[in-house]
Motif scaffolding. Structure first.
Motif, PDB file in Angstrom:
ATOM      1  N   ALA A  39     -11.368   9.831   7.590  1.00  0.00           N
ATOM      2  CA  ALA A  39     -11.082   8.551   6.843  1.00  0.00           C
ATOM      3  C   ALA A  39     -10.956   8.986   5.440  1.00  0.00           C
ATOM      4  O   ALA A  39     -11.358  10.043   4.858  1.00  0.00           O
ATOM      5  N   SER A  41      -9.758   7.148   1.434  1.00  0.00           N
ATOM      6  CA  SER A  41      -9.765   5.946   0.878  1.00  0.00           C
ATOM      7  C   SER A  41      -8.360   5.937  -0.036  1.00  0.00           C
ATOM      8  O   SER A  41      -7.816   6.816  -0.075  1.00  0.00           O
ATOM      9  N   SER A  42      -8.296   4.820  -0.667  1.00  0.00           N
ATOM     10  CA  SER A  42      -6.849   4.732  -1.702  1.00  0.00           C
ATOM     11  C   SER A  42      -7.354   5.699  -2.934  1.00  0.00           C
ATOM     12  O   SER A  42      -8.615   6.165  -3.041  1.00  0.00           O
ATOM     13  N   GLU A 133     -14.710   1.782   0.001  1.00  0.00           N
ATOM     14  CA  GLU A 133     -13.652   1.384   0.976  1.00  0.00           C
ATOM     15  C   GLU A 133     -13.737   1.934   2.280  1.00  0.00           C
ATOM     16  O   GLU A 133     -13.381   1.457   3.325  1.00  0.00           O
ATOM     17  N   ILE A 134     -14.332   3.089   2.524  1.00  0.00           N
ATOM     18  CA  ILE A 134     -14.377   3.631   3.821  1.00  0.00           C
ATOM     19  C   ILE A 134     -15.876   3.811   4.450  1.00  0.00           C
ATOM     20  O   ILE A 134     -15.764   3.910   5.602  1.00  0.00           O
ATOM     21  N   LYS A 159      -7.492   0.486  -8.600  1.00  0.00           N
ATOM     22  CA  LYS A 159      -6.841   1.140  -7.213  1.00  0.00           C
ATOM     23  C   LYS A 159      -5.377   1.432  -7.365  1.00  0.00           C
ATOM     24  O   LYS A 159      -4.631   0.329  -7.722  1.00  0.00           O
ATOM     25  N   THR A 161      -3.185   3.055  -5.031  1.00  0.00           N
ATOM     26  CA  THR A 161      -2.540   3.210  -3.663  1.00  0.00           C
ATOM     27  C   THR A 161      -3.131   1.956  -2.862  1.00  0.00           C
ATOM     28  O   THR A 161      -4.350   1.680  -2.948  1.00  0.00           O
ATOM     29  N   GLU A 162      -2.258   1.446  -1.838  1.00  0.00           N
ATOM     30  CA  GLU A 162      -2.946   0.396  -0.828  1.00  0.00           C
ATOM     31  C   GLU A 162      -4.020   0.845  -0.047  1.00  0.00           C
ATOM     32  O   GLU A 162      -5.074   0.187   0.079  1.00  0.00           O
ATOM     33  N   ASP A 163      -3.883   2.157   0.272  1.00  0.00           N
ATOM     34  CA  ASP A 163      -4.925   2.560   1.241  1.00  0.00           C
ATOM     35  C   ASP A 163      -5.039   4.032   1.278  1.00  0.00           C
ATOM     36  O   ASP A 163      -4.543   4.586   0.302  1.00  0.00           O
ATOM     37  N   GLY A 164      -5.639   4.818   2.202  1.00  0.00           N
ATOM     38  CA  GLY A 164      -5.579   6.022   2.198  1.00  0.00           C
ATOM     39  C   GLY A 164      -4.407   6.819   2.625  1.00  0.00           C
ATOM     40  O   GLY A 164      -4.196   7.941   2.833  1.00  0.00           O
TER      41      GLY A 164
END
Length: 174
Positions: A39, A41-42, A133-134, A159, A161-164
């Motif tokens: 995984a 994170s952003s 987040e992760i 933050k 970016t939206e996600d990873g």
């Protein structure tokens, strides 16, 4: 069968193209037979910590599944930093890449050059925000990561970016 361990890393940098350096680290880790990126994170833009007269950092956290022992994982991280031209100058100074081992299973490690859990992570929003987040439920000194994040100053931690998804694994399937 080899036992896989859960390691959590903090990636960061503030000179050159730190997002590209972080992608290179994750690609290299994921390409190894003894590591897999589970995984990411952003990306977060964060103010400098410790030494304030430098550009903002980009930071992210990664969950790595690995058969490496902590000291071996540290050697891989240091080699990746060297390959990306990391220069260890002044403490908390600017850098193209920084890779810290935050957590390794539930182990405490105290070796020359390696202390896990990372000794100052519970004070640093730039570490806790991406990690929460992760791995919000992971424990550090008896407290959940998400609870620790609620206790620190997050001023300037954004933050971006939206996600990873800013990191996509290499095309080759494992």
């Amino acid at each position: 069968m080899m036992r896989l361990h859960d390691a959590f890393l903090c990636l960061g940098g503030n000179i050159g193209a730190p997002d590209e350096a972080m992608r290179a680290v994750l690609d290299a880790m994921d390409a190894r037979e003894d590591c897999a990126v589970a995984a990411v994170s952003s990306l977060y833009r964060t103010p400098p910590w410790g030494k304030l007269d430098q550009p903002d950092f980009l930071n992210a956290a990664a969950h790595i599944r690995t058969s490496l022992e902590p000291q071996e994982l540290l050697e891989v991280c240091l080699e990746l930093e060297r390959s990306l031209k990391r220069v260890r100058g002044e403490r908390w100074g600017p850098r193209v890449i920084d890779i810290d081992i935050l957590l390794y299973d539930t182990r405490s490690v105290d070796l020359p050059g390696l202390v896990v859990p990372h000794p100052r992570m519970s004070e640093r929003a730039f570490v806790l925000a991406p990690l929460a987040e992760i791995a919000p439920e992971r424990l550090v000194a008896g407290a959940r990561v998400d609870a620790l994040l609620d206790r620190v100053d997050r001023t300037g931690v954004t933050k971006i970016t939206e996600d990873g998804g800013w990191w996509a694994p290499m095309a080759e399937e494992r």
